[in-house]
Design a protein around this motif. Structure first.
Motif, PDB file in Angstrom:
ATOM      1  N   ARG A   1       0.864  -1.021   0.079  1.00 58.18           N
ATOM      2  CA  ARG A   1       0.014   0.024  -0.029  1.00 58.18           C
ATOM      3  C   ARG A   1       0.900   1.245  -0.126  1.00 58.18           C
ATOM      4  NH1 ARG A   1      -4.276  -1.755   4.505  1.00 58.18           N
ATOM      5  NH2 ARG A   1      -5.412  -3.359   3.477  1.00 58.18           N
ATOM      6  N   THR A   2       2.010   1.181   0.585  1.00 54.76           N
ATOM      7  CA  THR A   2       2.966   2.332   0.601  1.00 54.76           C
ATOM      8  C   THR A   2       4.256   1.967   0.609  1.00 54.76           C
ATOM      9  OG1 THR A   2       3.205   2.272   2.959  1.00 54.76           O
ATOM     10  CG2 THR A   2       1.539   3.800   2.333  1.00 54.76           C
ATOM     11  N   ILE A   3       5.210   2.702   0.070  1.00 54.75           N
ATOM     12  CA  ILE A   3       6.355   2.275  -0.250  1.00 54.75           C
ATOM     13  C   ILE A   3       7.350   3.584   0.314  1.00 54.75           C
ATOM     14  CG2 ILE A   3       8.402   1.671  -1.855  1.00 54.75           C
ATOM     15  CD1 ILE A   3       5.885   0.830  -3.730  1.00 54.75           C
ATOM     16  N   THR A   4       8.416   3.450   0.820  1.00 52.92           N
ATOM     17  CA  THR A   4       9.114   4.620   1.388  1.00 52.92           C
ATOM     18  C   THR A   4      10.686   4.408   1.058  1.00 52.92           C
ATOM     19  OG1 THR A   4       9.389   3.442   3.581  1.00 52.92           O
ATOM     20  CG2 THR A   4       7.675   4.794   3.513  1.00 52.92           C
ATOM     21  N   VAL A   5      11.284   5.334   1.253  1.00 50.73           N
ATOM     22  CA  VAL A   5      12.833   5.490   0.989  1.00 50.73           C
ATOM     23  C   VAL A   5      13.420   6.528   1.868  1.00 50.73           C
ATOM     24  CG1 VAL A   5      12.790   6.738  -1.091  1.00 50.73           C
ATOM     25  CG2 VAL A   5      14.741   5.030  -0.540  1.00 50.73           C
ATOM     26  N   ASN A   6      14.606   6.478   2.260  1.00 55.37           N
ATOM     27  CA  ASN A   6      15.490   7.287   2.881  1.00 55.37           C
ATOM     28  C   ASN A   6      16.595   8.028   2.155  1.00 55.37           C
ATOM     29  OD1 ASN A   6      13.583   7.263   5.261  1.00 55.37           O
ATOM     30  ND2 ASN A   6      15.018   5.838   6.367  1.00 55.37           N
ATOM     31  N   THR A   7      17.159   9.054   2.020  1.00 51.08           N
ATOM     32  CA  THR A   7      18.254   9.662   1.139  1.00 51.08           C
ATOM     33  C   THR A   7      18.813  10.805   2.126  1.00 51.08           C
ATOM     34  OG1 THR A   7      19.079   9.871  -0.809  1.00 51.08           O
ATOM     35  CG2 THR A   7      17.020  11.033  -0.374  1.00 51.08           C
ATOM     36  N   GLN A   8      19.952  11.123   1.726  1.00 50.34           N
ATOM     37  CA  GLN A   8      20.633  12.376   2.380  1.00 50.34           C
ATOM     38  C   GLN A   8      19.851  13.493   1.556  1.00 50.34           C
ATOM     39  OE1 GLN A   8      23.725   9.944   0.952  1.00 50.34           O
ATOM     40  NE2 GLN A   8      25.238  11.154   2.087  1.00 50.34           N
ATOM     41  N   ALA A   9      19.709  14.473   2.277  1.00 52.26           N
ATOM     42  CA  ALA A   9      19.078  15.826   2.076  1.00 52.26           C
ATOM     43  C   ALA A   9      19.945  16.348   0.876  1.00 52.26           C
ATOM     44  CB  ALA A   9      18.730  16.742   3.198  1.00 52.26           C
ATOM     45  N   SER A  10      21.226  16.263   0.881  1.00 48.37           N
ATOM     46  CA  SER A  10      22.086  16.714   0.009  1.00 48.37           C
ATOM     47  C   SER A  10      22.298  16.081  -1.504  1.00 48.37           C
ATOM     48  CB  SER A  10      23.571  16.883   0.457  1.00 48.37           C
ATOM     49  OG  SER A  10      24.112  15.439   0.970  1.00 48.37           O
ATOM     50  N   ASN A  11      21.547  14.903  -1.353  1.00 43.75           N
ATOM     51  CA  ASN A  11      21.872  13.978  -2.552  1.00 43.75           C
ATOM     52  C   ASN A  11      20.465  14.375  -3.536  1.00 43.75           C
ATOM     53  OD1 ASN A  11      21.935  11.939  -4.380  1.00 43.75           O
ATOM     54  ND2 ASN A  11      22.708  10.218  -3.034  1.00 43.75           N
ATOM     55  N   ALA A  12      20.408  15.239  -4.544  1.00 45.73           N
ATOM     56  CA  ALA A  12      19.685  15.792  -5.277  1.00 45.73           C
ATOM     57  C   ALA A  12      19.388  14.840  -6.362  1.00 45.73           C
ATOM     58  CB  ALA A  12      20.152  17.069  -5.764  1.00 45.73           C
ATOM     59  N   ARG A  13      20.600  14.052  -6.875  1.00 43.61           N
ATOM     60  CA  ARG A  13      20.288  13.055  -8.064  1.00 43.61           C
ATOM     61  C   ARG A  13      19.380  11.882  -7.333  1.00 43.61           C
ATOM     62  NH1 ARG A  13      25.216  10.131 -10.788  1.00 43.61           N
ATOM     63  NH2 ARG A  13      25.131  12.033 -12.007  1.00 43.61           N
ATOM     64  N   SER A  14      19.508  11.517  -6.141  1.00 41.03           N
ATOM     65  CA  SER A  14      18.603  10.335  -5.790  1.00 41.03           C
ATOM     66  C   SER A  14      17.329  10.873  -5.633  1.00 41.03           C
ATOM     67  CB  SER A  14      19.133   9.677  -4.465  1.00 41.03           C
ATOM     68  OG  SER A  14      19.122  10.510  -3.499  1.00 41.03           O
ATOM     69  N   GLN A  15      17.114  12.092  -4.977  1.00 37.28           N
ATOM     70  CA  GLN A  15      15.707  12.526  -4.821  1.00 37.28           C
ATOM     71  C   GLN A  15      15.013  12.810  -6.109  1.00 37.28           C
ATOM     72  OE1 GLN A  15      15.224  15.791  -1.793  1.00 37.28           O
ATOM     73  NE2 GLN A  15      17.206  15.396  -1.139  1.00 37.28           N
ATOM     74  N   ARG A  16      15.782  13.325  -7.253  1.00 41.64           N
ATOM     75  CA  ARG A  16      15.069  13.428  -8.753  1.00 41.64           C
ATOM     76  C   ARG A  16      14.602  12.178  -8.891  1.00 41.64           C
ATOM     77  NH1 ARG A  16      19.521  17.173  -9.559  1.00 41.64           N
ATOM     78  NH2 ARG A  16      20.630  15.562 -10.442  1.00 41.64           N
ATOM     79  N   LEU A  17      15.332  11.132  -8.928  1.00 36.11           N
ATOM     80  CA  LEU A  17      14.893   9.742  -9.431  1.00 36.11           C
ATOM     81  C   LEU A  17      13.648   9.384  -8.647  1.00 36.11           C
ATOM     82  CD1 LEU A  17      15.325   7.273 -10.842  1.00 36.11           C
ATOM     83  CD2 LEU A  17      16.894   6.453  -8.947  1.00 36.11           C
ATOM     84  N   TYR A  18      13.595   9.425  -7.331  1.00 34.61           N
ATOM     85  CA  TYR A  18      12.735   9.006  -6.568  1.00 34.61           C
ATOM     86  C   TYR A  18      11.134  10.006  -6.941  1.00 34.61           C
ATOM     87  CZ  TYR A  18      15.846   6.386  -3.940  1.00 34.61           C
ATOM     88  OH  TYR A  18      17.019   5.535  -3.716  1.00 34.61           O
ATOM     89  N   GLN A  19      11.399  11.159  -7.091  1.00 33.75           N
ATOM     90  CA  GLN A  19      10.312  12.208  -7.535  1.00 33.75           C
ATOM     91  C   GLN A  19       9.779  11.730  -9.017  1.00 33.75           C
ATOM     92  OE1 GLN A  19      12.150  15.682  -6.516  1.00 33.75           O
ATOM     93  NE2 GLN A  19      11.370  15.694  -4.284  1.00 33.75           N
ATOM     94  N   ARG A  20      10.517  11.371  -9.745  1.00 37.11           N
ATOM     95  CA  ARG A  20      10.054  10.755 -10.860  1.00 37.11           C
ATOM     96  C   ARG A  20       9.074   9.601 -10.846  1.00 37.11           C
ATOM     97  NH1 ARG A  20      15.406  10.477 -13.576  1.00 37.11           N
ATOM     98  NH2 ARG A  20      14.454   8.372 -14.480  1.00 37.11           N
ATOM     99  N   TYR A  21       9.589   9.038  -9.949  1.00 40.75           N
ATOM    100  CA  TYR A  21       8.651   7.664  -9.594  1.00 40.75           C
ATOM    101  C   TYR A  21       7.378   7.974  -8.623  1.00 40.75           C
ATOM    102  CZ  TYR A  21      11.247   4.725 -12.894  1.00 40.75           C
ATOM    103  OH  TYR A  21      11.534   4.489 -14.199  1.00 40.75           O
ATOM    104  N   ALA A  22       6.991   9.295  -8.391  1.00 37.39           N
ATOM    105  CA  ALA A  22       5.849   9.541  -7.698  1.00 37.39           C
ATOM    106  C   ALA A  22       6.022   9.568  -6.048  1.00 37.39           C
ATOM    107  CB  ALA A  22       4.461   8.907  -8.290  1.00 37.39           C
TER     108      ALA A  22
END
Length: 204
Positions: free
Chosen positions: A168-189
């Motif tokens: 029902r839900t999927i979570t992930v943690n990443t560093q606030a400074s890691n903009a590349r990983s955040q962009r990837l995750y945000q592309r996948y909603a």
């Protein structure tokens, strides 16, 4: 009283850390109220860990070309390659040891490897699933394979696996400074939840 307890713990911890020749100490704060006391002990706030979350909806179509990347389940024979990728992808503070990866794989609901046609490993992911809530615990891509869609291929495959298991839900943690990983995750909603944890460090 934190003013008494935190310094007392730190003195004892330093003795133990010196015995093991530890040079860098890092603390992940679950309780931010401790932060003011750490600064008086010579520690520095260096990073924040942010959380992103998405529902169990179908992932969006990705423009990435993945014809040269295959995703398969990882086996114990892949642990050495996974460790090498992990150490190449992350600085020492964030690296997992071979034994930590072995234990994490044993506990994982899904552990997959991205490989080339000749079975060369390019990246891996480890995820857990509990009570229909999935968590992407680790995603690592070899530096020479970054920006080639490997991370996206691993993530896309994982989301479909979780969907088939009715997460029902999927979570992930990443560093606030890691903009590349955040962009990837945000592309996948995935969206930032607003929940974050502070990382404090000290040189011993």
């Amino acid at each position: 009283d934190y003013a008494d307890v935190v310094p007392a713990l730190w003195v004892r911890m330093q003795d133990l850390l010196h015995q093991h020749e530890v040079q860098t100490f890092a603390a992940l704060l679950i309780e931010s109220t401790i932060a003011p006391y750490l600064s008086t002990l010579g520690m520095t706030h260096t990073e924040d860990i942010v959380t992103l979350s998405r529902g169990g909806q179908v992932p969006p179509e990705s423009p990435e070309q993945r014809s040269t990347v295959a995703i398969r389940m990882a086996t114990v024979d892949d642990l050495a390659q996974m460790t090498a990728i992990d150490h190449a992808a992350f600085p020492p503070l964030w690296q997992m040891t071979h034994d930590e990866i072995r234990r994490a794989k044993k506990l994982a609901a899904v552990c997959t490897l991205a490989v080339t046609a000749d079975n060369q490993a390019l990246g891996y992911q480890l995820s857990t699933l509990y009570n229909r809530s999935g968590h992407l615990a680790r995603l690592a891509v070899s530096p020479h394979a970054q920006s080639m869609g490997v991370g996206a291929a691993l993530l896309d495959d994982l989301l479909w696996r979780f969907i088939r298991r009715e997460a029902r839900t999927i979570t992930v943690n990443t560093q606030a400074s890691n903009a590349r990983s955040q962009r990837l995750y945000q592309r996948y909603a995935f969206n930032l939840t607003g929940h974050s944890l502070q990382v404090w460090m000290a040189k011993l």
